[in-house]
Scaffold this motif. Sequence first.
Motif, mmCIF file in Angstrom:
data_model
loop_
_atom_site.group_PDB
_atom_site.id
_atom_site.type_symbol
_atom_site.label_atom_id
_atom_site.label_comp_id
_atom_site.label_asym_id
_atom_site.label_seq_id
_atom_site.Cartn_x
_atom_site.Cartn_y
_atom_site.Cartn_z
ATOM 1 N N SER A 44 38.523 73.753 -53.057
ATOM 2 C CA SER A 44 39.269 74.438 -54.182
ATOM 3 C C SER A 44 39.082 75.935 -53.909
ATOM 4 C CB SER A 44 38.952 74.122 -55.493
ATOM 5 O OG SER A 44 39.935 74.275 -56.579
ATOM 6 N N SER A 45 39.896 76.775 -54.488
ATOM 7 C CA SER A 45 40.100 77.956 -54.704
ATOM 8 C C SER A 45 38.735 78.790 -54.957
ATOM 9 C CB SER A 45 41.170 78.907 -55.332
ATOM 10 O OG SER A 45 41.223 80.030 -55.589
ATOM 11 N N HIS A 46 38.372 79.896 -54.188
ATOM 12 C CA HIS A 46 37.114 80.592 -54.475
ATOM 13 C C HIS A 46 35.856 79.892 -54.383
ATOM 14 C CE1 HIS A 46 39.987 83.159 -56.436
ATOM 15 N NE2 HIS A 46 39.048 83.974 -56.477
ATOM 16 N N VAL A 47 35.743 78.810 -53.335
ATOM 17 C CA VAL A 47 34.544 78.222 -53.135
ATOM 18 C C VAL A 47 34.098 78.887 -51.687
ATOM 19 C CG1 VAL A 47 35.521 76.177 -51.566
ATOM 20 C CG2 VAL A 47 33.405 75.795 -53.018
ATOM 21 N N GLY A 48 34.855 79.591 -51.028
ATOM 22 C CA GLY A 48 34.327 80.121 -49.997
ATOM 23 C C GLY A 48 35.026 79.819 -48.567
ATOM 24 N N LYS A 49 35.913 79.116 -48.478
ATOM 25 C CA LYS A 49 36.694 78.506 -47.349
ATOM 26 C C LYS A 49 36.972 79.380 -46.538
ATOM 27 C CE LYS A 49 40.090 76.668 -49.392
ATOM 28 N NZ LYS A 49 39.749 77.306 -50.929
ATOM 29 N N THR A 50 37.645 80.597 -46.770
ATOM 30 C CA THR A 50 38.135 81.653 -45.821
ATOM 31 C C THR A 50 36.704 82.280 -45.270
ATOM 32 O OG1 THR A 50 40.145 81.782 -47.044
ATOM 33 C CG2 THR A 50 39.395 83.711 -45.756
ATOM 34 N N ALA A 51 35.828 82.722 -45.956
ATOM 35 C CA ALA A 51 34.839 83.457 -45.324
ATOM 36 C C ALA A 51 34.228 82.599 -44.510
ATOM 37 C CB ALA A 51 33.857 83.752 -46.565
ATOM 38 N N VAL A 52 33.973 81.323 -44.710
ATOM 39 C CA VAL A 52 33.022 80.378 -43.842
ATOM 40 C C VAL A 52 34.150 79.998 -42.707
ATOM 41 C CG1 VAL A 52 32.316 77.935 -43.398
ATOM 42 C CG2 VAL A 52 31.704 79.250 -45.719
ATOM 43 N N GLY A 53 35.299 79.880 -42.793
ATOM 44 C CA GLY A 53 36.033 79.664 -41.709
ATOM 45 C C GLY A 53 36.295 80.786 -40.715
ATOM 46 N N THR A 54 36.507 81.991 -41.317
ATOM 47 C CA THR A 54 36.285 83.222 -40.345
ATOM 48 C C THR A 54 35.016 83.351 -39.714
ATOM 49 O OG1 THR A 54 37.635 84.302 -41.762
ATOM 50 C CG2 THR A 54 36.624 85.519 -40.458
ATOM 51 N N VAL A 56 35.777 68.564 -43.632
ATOM 52 C CA VAL A 56 34.558 68.875 -44.272
ATOM 53 C C VAL A 56 35.019 69.539 -45.478
ATOM 54 C CG1 VAL A 56 32.161 70.050 -44.553
ATOM 55 C CG2 VAL A 56 33.152 68.988 -42.482
ATOM 56 N N TRP A 57 34.577 69.006 -46.777
ATOM 57 C CA TRP A 57 35.014 69.575 -48.007
ATOM 58 C C TRP A 57 34.024 70.531 -48.706
ATOM 59 C CZ3 TRP A 57 37.348 65.735 -45.382
ATOM 60 C CH2 TRP A 57 38.559 65.615 -45.454
ATOM 61 N N LEU A 58 34.223 71.569 -48.997
ATOM 62 C CA LEU A 58 33.393 72.447 -49.886
ATOM 63 C C LEU A 58 33.620 72.263 -51.463
ATOM 64 C CD1 LEU A 58 33.660 75.861 -47.862
ATOM 65 C CD2 LEU A 58 32.098 73.669 -47.617
ATOM 66 N N THR A 59 32.708 72.318 -52.122
ATOM 67 C CA THR A 59 32.792 71.920 -53.658
ATOM 68 C C THR A 59 31.543 72.884 -54.174
ATOM 69 O OG1 THR A 59 32.815 70.419 -55.352
ATOM 70 C CG2 THR A 59 31.047 69.859 -53.682
ATOM 71 N N ALA A 60 31.647 72.909 -55.559
ATOM 72 C CA ALA A 60 30.483 73.822 -56.113
ATOM 73 C C ALA A 60 30.573 73.344 -57.870
ATOM 74 C CB ALA A 60 30.760 75.056 -55.868
ATOM 75 N N ASP A 61 29.642 73.994 -58.454
ATOM 76 C CA ASP A 61 29.733 73.556 -59.926
ATOM 77 C C ASP A 61 30.957 74.610 -60.713
ATOM 78 O OD1 ASP A 61 28.544 75.928 -60.667
ATOM 79 O OD2 ASP A 61 26.745 75.038 -60.728
ATOM 80 N N ASP A 62 31.157 73.917 -61.815
ATOM 81 C CA ASP A 62 32.161 74.819 -62.540
ATOM 82 C C ASP A 62 31.893 76.329 -62.781
ATOM 83 O OD1 ASP A 62 33.509 72.434 -62.601
ATOM 84 O OD2 ASP A 62 33.600 72.150 -64.880
ATOM 85 N N ASP A 63 30.694 76.591 -63.123
ATOM 86 C CA ASP A 63 30.356 77.822 -63.326
ATOM 87 C C ASP A 63 30.415 78.779 -62.025
ATOM 88 O OD1 ASP A 63 29.368 77.326 -65.678
ATOM 89 O OD2 ASP A 63 27.145 77.059 -65.195
#
Length: 189
Positions: free
Chosen positions: A9-19, A110-117
């Motif tokens: 989802s948005s803001h989990v860090g995909k772009t930074a990690v992918g880069t 691979v899917w990135l997830t995090a808690d709601d906070d």
Amino acid sequence: MRTVLIGGSSHVGKTAVGTLIAEKLGGKHLSTDKLARHPGRPWDTPTWTVPEHVKEYYANDNAAWLLADVLGHYRQNVLPLVQDLLSQDRGEPLVLEGSAIWPEFEVSGVWLTADDDLFRDRMYLDSSYEAADAQGRRLIDNFLKRTLLYNRAMMDVVRKRGLPHVVVDEAMSVEQVAESVLERCSMSF
């Protein structure tokens, strides 16, 4: 040829990690956002001014409708482009990331997830939520609701299918998340 797909989802860090992964593998990084645009984030940034149609879109308080709409866009408009990219014979590694890498699509990732906070804190910081007016906050809150619903639905599919995922927390560095992603892809750098 190595291809790394990163969903989440948005803001989990995909772009930074992918880069970072693309840099380490000596390959190309591409976000699905660049393939077919859906209404973007409903707040201004230094390079983005929110168009009226995006404001109207996120004025919708129905998070389930917002989720169904974006998933329909991914299925209809982005998935064929992702499949085409994956079928191409590339001379370099490819790291493809984005929310459009949905776990029900027949792709391995691979899917990135995090808690709601974490999602809320990152989104509020990125959007300058505290400085936003009432209308701006409503749009941001609706985007956040869709984000949280997306994350829950995504993780339901990930768990059901036993797919690899990384739980991101605030204490993790980009490097740690990238290493975790590559471990789940059976790659290293």
